[in-house]
Design a protein around this motif. Sequence first.
Motif, PDB file in Angstrom:
ATOM      1  N   ILE A  85       0.840  -1.193   0.000  1.00 54.62           N
ATOM      2  CA  ILE A  85       0.000   0.000   0.000  1.00 54.62           C
ATOM      3  C   ILE A  85       0.873   1.240   0.000  1.00 54.62           C
ATOM      4  CG2 ILE A  85      -1.662   1.308   1.383  1.00 54.62           C
ATOM      5  CD1 ILE A  85      -2.841  -1.334   2.254  1.00 54.62           C
ATOM      6  N   ARG A 139      -1.327   7.124   3.083  1.00 58.69           N
ATOM      7  CA  ARG A 139      -1.016   6.744   4.456  1.00 58.69           C
ATOM      8  C   ARG A 139       0.423   7.152   4.759  1.00 58.69           C
ATOM      9  NH1 ARG A 139      -3.655   1.689   2.903  1.00 58.69           N
ATOM     10  NH2 ARG A 139      -5.827   1.794   3.584  1.00 58.69           N
ATOM     11  N   HIS A 166     -10.224   8.703   6.223  1.00 56.78           N
ATOM     12  CA  HIS A 166     -11.160   7.663   5.797  1.00 56.78           C
ATOM     13  C   HIS A 166     -12.244   8.337   4.949  1.00 56.78           C
ATOM     14  CE1 HIS A 166      -8.951   4.895   8.216  1.00 56.78           C
ATOM     15  NE2 HIS A 166      -9.343   5.416   9.367  1.00 56.78           N
ATOM     16  N   THR A 178      -1.919   4.092   9.932  1.00 55.46           N
ATOM     17  CA  THR A 178      -2.878   3.388   9.083  1.00 55.46           C
ATOM     18  C   THR A 178      -4.001   4.278   8.569  1.00 55.46           C
ATOM     19  OG1 THR A 178      -4.281   2.716  10.953  1.00 55.46           O
ATOM     20  CG2 THR A 178      -2.462   1.237  10.335  1.00 55.46           C
ATOM     21  N   THR A 184      -5.992   6.666   6.424  1.00 58.25           N
ATOM     22  CA  THR A 184      -5.986   7.233   5.082  1.00 58.25           C
ATOM     23  C   THR A 184      -6.404   8.687   5.194  1.00 58.25           C
ATOM     24  OG1 THR A 184      -6.624   5.091   4.161  1.00 58.25           O
ATOM     25  CG2 THR A 184      -6.898   7.013   2.754  1.00 58.25           C
ATOM     26  N   PHE A 212     -14.082  -0.527   8.495  1.00 59.13           N
ATOM     27  CA  PHE A 212     -12.693  -0.237   8.149  1.00 59.13           C
ATOM     28  C   PHE A 212     -11.778  -1.426   8.426  1.00 59.13           C
ATOM     29  CE2 PHE A 212     -14.098   4.288   8.998  1.00 59.13           C
ATOM     30  CZ  PHE A 212     -14.194   4.606   7.650  1.00 59.13           C
ATOM     31  N   LEU A 267     -12.263  -5.312   3.084  1.00 64.52           N
ATOM     32  CA  LEU A 267     -11.590  -6.015   1.998  1.00 64.52           C
ATOM     33  C   LEU A 267     -12.203  -7.389   1.744  1.00 64.52           C
ATOM     34  CD1 LEU A 267      -7.802  -5.229   2.561  1.00 64.52           C
ATOM     35  CD2 LEU A 267      -9.253  -4.446   0.682  1.00 64.52           C
ATOM     36  N   GLU A 322      -9.853   2.983  -0.823  1.00 66.90           N
ATOM     37  CA  GLU A 322      -8.702   2.071  -0.796  1.00 66.90           C
ATOM     38  C   GLU A 322      -8.127   1.882  -2.193  1.00 66.90           C
ATOM     39  OE1 GLU A 322      -5.951  -0.508   1.170  1.00 66.90           O
ATOM     40  OE2 GLU A 322      -7.308   1.076   1.839  1.00 66.90           O
ATOM     41  N   VAL A 368      -5.882   4.755  -3.047  1.00 68.26           N
ATOM     42  CA  VAL A 368      -4.585   4.654  -2.369  1.00 68.26           C
ATOM     43  C   VAL A 368      -3.688   3.671  -3.109  1.00 68.26           C
ATOM     44  CG1 VAL A 368      -3.425   3.936  -0.255  1.00 68.26           C
ATOM     45  CG2 VAL A 368      -5.516   5.282  -0.108  1.00 68.26           C
ATOM     46  N   LEU A 369      -4.228   2.519  -3.444  1.00 72.80           N
ATOM     47  CA  LEU A 369      -3.442   1.484  -4.123  1.00 72.80           C
ATOM     48  C   LEU A 369      -3.011   1.920  -5.519  1.00 72.80           C
ATOM     49  CD1 LEU A 369      -5.520  -1.653  -3.062  1.00 72.80           C
ATOM     50  CD2 LEU A 369      -3.213  -1.094  -2.307  1.00 72.80           C
ATOM     51  N   LEU A 405      -8.163  -6.114  -3.646  1.00 69.69           N
ATOM     52  CA  LEU A 405      -9.493  -5.654  -3.240  1.00 69.69           C
ATOM     53  C   LEU A 405     -10.545  -6.755  -3.341  1.00 69.69           C
ATOM     54  CD1 LEU A 405      -9.428  -2.135  -4.926  1.00 69.69           C
ATOM     55  CD2 LEU A 405      -9.177  -2.649  -2.503  1.00 69.69           C
TER      56      LEU A 405
END
Length: 281
Positions: free
Chosen positions: A5, A41, A60, A77, A79, A191, A195, A237, A240-241, A256
Motif C-alpha cells: 500500500i 497513508r 477515511h 494506518t 488514510t 474499516f 476487503l 482504498e 490509495v493502491l 481488493l
Amino acid sequence: MKNKIQTYSLTQHKSLFSSTDKEDYFYTQTTEHPYISEPYRAESYAIEFLRKGSIIMQTHLDKKIIHAPAVIALGPTVTRSFTKNSDEILIDIIFFKPQFFLETQTNVFFLSQYEFFENNNVLELKGSLKIKFERIFNLIKELLEGDSKHQSAALISYLYILIYELDSVQEAVSAEGTQNPLFENFKKLLFKDFLKQRSVEYYADSLNVTRKHLSEVIKKNSGKTASDWINEVVILEAKVLLQNKSLTINQISDELNFQNQSAFGRFFKNHTGISPLEYRK
C-alpha cells in the motif's frame, strides 16, 4: 501483498518541508501545510497543532474543515488527504516513527490503545485547553530548535504528556455521546473488514441487529446508506493502491478481492466516472 500500500515515508514527509532532521522523528513550524489532495497513508505518527487559520482534512470517509486552535492526531494506518481552506495558517507538526517512541516502552501496543490516532482525530481547543496545548508545543519547539544532548529522551517525555492530555480530553468528549454507538461500531467494523466483506447483511449480523435497523441508523446519522459507506471505503482504498505504480491493475483487483480486473474496472468507473488507468494518470 504485504507492504504494497502506498505510504509516505518519514523521509518523504521531511522533503515536503526541506527538512534534514533526525532519522526517526522531526518537527516543523510552518505557514504552508503540505496539501496532498490524493488519499495516502504514512509510516509515522503525526501530532499537529493548528495555531492560526484553517485547513480541510479527510480521514477515511470523514471530511471536515478544521479551524484553529486545534490538535490533529494521526496514526500510520489512517488514510488522509489535505486541501487548502485559508490563505494564512500557522501549524506545528511532529512526525515520529513508532520505534522511536517505543524504544523505552515495554508495552509495544501502547500507541495503538489510543483511539484518537485512528478515529476522532481532531480536537478543537477552547479556553484553557488552547493555553495548555500552546504551552506544551512551545516547549517542544524550544527543545527541538535547540541542541540538547538529551533531545530525543526529552521529546519522548513531551509526547507522553501530549498523548495523556489528548486522552483525557477525548474521554470527556466521548462521555457526551455525540454519535450513535451502533453507527460508530459499524464504521470500526467496516474499516477492519471491508476487503473481505461487502454485504450489509454481514455487518448487521456481526453487530447483532437486523439489516433494516442498521440501515436506518446509518442513514439517520450520516445521510448515506450502509451500501454507500461500503462502496466508498472500497473506492478510497482503490485510490490509495492506484498511487503505487509498482502494482498492476490486476494486482490491485486481487488485493481488493474482485472476481477479476474487468469487474474492478466497472466498479471503479461506476463510482468515479473514470477507469482505474485514467485515475492513475
